[in-house]
Design a protein around this motif. Structure first.
Motif, short mmCIF file in Angstrom:
data_model
loop_
_atom_site.label_atom_id
_atom_site.label_comp_id
_atom_site.label_asym_id
_atom_site.label_seq_id
_atom_site.Cartn_x
_atom_site.Cartn_y
_atom_site.Cartn_z
N VAL A 73 0.84 -1.21 0.00
CA VAL A 73 0.00 0.00 0.00
C VAL A 73 0.88 1.26 0.00
N SER A 74 1.96 1.23 0.80
CA SER A 74 2.86 2.39 0.86
C SER A 74 3.44 2.70 -0.51
N TYR A 75 3.85 1.67 -1.22
CA TYR A 75 4.45 1.90 -2.55
C TYR A 75 3.41 2.28 -3.60
N LEU A 76 2.19 1.85 -3.43
CA LEU A 76 1.13 2.34 -4.31
C LEU A 76 0.94 3.84 -4.13
N LEU A 77 0.95 4.29 -2.88
CA LEU A 77 0.83 5.72 -2.60
C LEU A 77 2.06 6.49 -3.10
N ILE A 78 3.24 5.88 -2.95
CA ILE A 78 4.47 6.52 -3.44
C ILE A 78 4.42 6.67 -4.97
N LEU A 79 4.02 5.61 -5.67
CA LEU A 79 3.95 5.66 -7.13
C LEU A 79 2.91 6.67 -7.59
N HIS A 80 1.79 6.73 -6.88
CA HIS A 80 0.76 7.71 -7.21
C HIS A 80 1.30 9.13 -7.09
N ALA A 81 2.07 9.38 -6.03
CA ALA A 81 2.65 10.71 -5.83
C ALA A 81 3.74 11.01 -6.86
N VAL A 82 4.57 9.99 -7.17
CA VAL A 82 5.67 10.19 -8.10
C VAL A 82 5.17 10.53 -9.50
N PHE A 83 4.18 9.79 -9.98
CA PHE A 83 3.70 10.01 -11.35
C PHE A 83 2.84 11.26 -11.50
N HIS A 84 2.60 11.95 -10.39
CA HIS A 84 1.93 13.24 -10.46
C HIS A 84 2.92 14.39 -10.34
N MET A 85 4.22 14.05 -10.27
CA MET A 85 5.24 15.11 -10.25
C MET A 85 5.40 15.69 -11.66
N PRO A 86 5.52 17.00 -11.78
CA PRO A 86 5.60 17.61 -13.11
C PRO A 86 6.92 17.37 -13.84
N SER A 87 8.00 17.26 -13.08
CA SER A 87 9.33 17.13 -13.69
C SER A 87 9.75 15.67 -13.81
N HIS A 97 12.43 10.69 -11.50
CA HIS A 97 13.57 9.77 -11.51
C HIS A 97 14.30 9.78 -10.17
N LYS A 98 14.51 10.97 -9.62
CA LYS A 98 15.20 11.08 -8.33
C LYS A 98 14.39 10.43 -7.21
N ALA A 99 13.06 10.62 -7.23
CA ALA A 99 12.21 10.04 -6.19
C ALA A 99 12.23 8.51 -6.25
N LEU A 100 12.14 7.98 -7.47
CA LEU A 100 12.16 6.52 -7.62
C LEU A 100 13.52 5.94 -7.26
N ASN A 101 14.58 6.69 -7.55
CA ASN A 101 15.93 6.22 -7.25
C ASN A 101 16.16 6.08 -5.76
N THR A 102 15.53 6.95 -4.95
CA THR A 102 15.69 6.85 -3.50
C THR A 102 15.04 5.59 -2.94
N CYS A 103 14.11 5.00 -3.70
CA CYS A 103 13.42 3.79 -3.25
C CYS A 103 14.10 2.51 -3.73
N GLY A 104 15.07 2.67 -4.65
CA GLY A 104 15.68 1.49 -5.27
C GLY A 104 16.30 0.51 -4.30
N SER A 105 17.11 1.03 -3.37
CA SER A 105 17.79 0.15 -2.40
C SER A 105 16.77 -0.58 -1.52
N HIS A 106 15.75 0.15 -1.09
CA HIS A 106 14.75 -0.45 -0.21
C HIS A 106 13.98 -1.56 -0.93
#
Length: 314
Positions: free
Chosen positions: A218-232, A237-246
């Motif tokens: 559920v947390s990652y669904l919310l994260i993806l929803h927020a990320v894909f609503h970012m304008p830039s 890319h930077k937001a998704l990269n911070t989640c890569g290790s986790h």
């Protein structure tokens, strides 16, 4: 599961077989065990030292990572040295009390790691969705309370199993075809009805690990929803990269555990030594690879490691 054995004898000493069917290969099998343990011990210890000694790393993400590294050290140290003793010296004898203690530490640590991965997902959600309030939400005081809550949850869930095991009479086979103690793996040698053990064990798994997986999803669904609503695009890319290790650590932690559970449940024709090897993979692989993944993918930690081993010449 009720036995008609009325001798009144209850074994208090058990003997580990190691990897059943591969006893003549134990010396060779011990090599990856030893290498994995050394890497896990050194890697996680280095990670803990770097995070604790560098004030710039006293951020929520790194403090949660420090908790995970400590749990990895405990999990590895509680299992691998004993496995090596079995492989090298055939020292497989263990008392019932020591076996229960080992099981308690392993299961507590495993559930604690699952809880830490959950709060790390929550940490990423806060960092991405509420970046300006990140440090004000996840204060050091709150992180400390979260750490205590994670420990208390695992302790309170596993503690009753001690009494569920203590009430049993172990009058069947005292040879355990494994390298460490498990709840049901030990209980199945009892002459009593172990239905309560089975149902409570299932309850513990569902109410902790399964629930954690669902909440992480559920947390990652919310994260993806927020990320894909970012304008830039760069921001996404930077937001998704911070989640890569986790995400890598989640796959490493839950992947082998789920696969092992499925093979034990449905793989009746799979040889016993495969089941035992898979169970050991769950213990060996995550603690070994976690510090490597974070060391490679996290710039701040990578820089500190390089500074330690290759200090700049003045």
């Amino acid at each position: 599961m009720i036995s008609l054995n009325h001798t009144g004898i209850s074994h208090t000493i058990f003997h580990f077989l190691g990897i059943p069917g591969l006893e003549d290969q134990h010396v060779w099998i011990s090599i990856p065990f030893f290498i994995s343990y050394v890497i896990a011990l050194l890697g996680n210890s280095l990670l803990i030292c770097i995070i604790l000694t560098k004030h710039s790393l006293h951020e929520p993400m790194y403090l949660f990572l420090c908790m995970l590294a400590r749990a990895d050290v405990v999990l590895s140290t509680c299992t691998v040295p004993q496995a090596l003793a079995i492989f090298w010296f055939r020292a497989g004898e263990i008392s019932l009390d020591r076996c229960i203690t080992q099981f308690f530490i392993i299961h507590c640590t495993f559930i604690s790691e699952s809880g830490i991965l959950l709060v790390m997902a929550f940490d990423r959600y806060i960092a991405i969705c509420y970046p300006l309030r990140y440090t004000t939400i996840l204060t050091h005081a709150l992180i400390g309370k979260i750490g205590v809550t994670i420990f208390l949850r695992s302790f309170c869930m596993i503690f009753p199993i001690i009494f569920l095991l203590k009430r049993l009479t172990f009058c069947q086979n005292k040879i355990i075809p494994h390298t460490y103690c498990e709840h049901i793996g030990l209980a199945k040698y009892a002459c009593n009805d172990i239905s309560v053990n089975i149902w409570y064990g299932l309850f513990v798994i569902v109410s902790t690990v399964v629930l954690d997986v669902l909440l992480i999803f559920v947390s990652y669904l919310l994260i993806l929803h927020a990320v894909f609503h970012m304008p830039s695009r760069d921001a996404r890319h930077k937001a998704l990269n911070t989640c890569g290790s986790h995400v890598c650590i989640i796959v490493l932690f839950y992947g082998p555990a789920i696969f092992t559970t499925l093979t034990q449940r449905f793989g009746r024709h799979i040889p016993p030594h495969i089941h035992i090897l898979l169970a050991n993979v769950c213990i060996l692989v995550p603690p070994m690879l976690n510090p490597i993944i974070y060391g490679i993918k996290t710039k701040q930690i990578r820089e500190q490691v390089v500074h330690i081993f290759f200090p700049k010449q003045k």
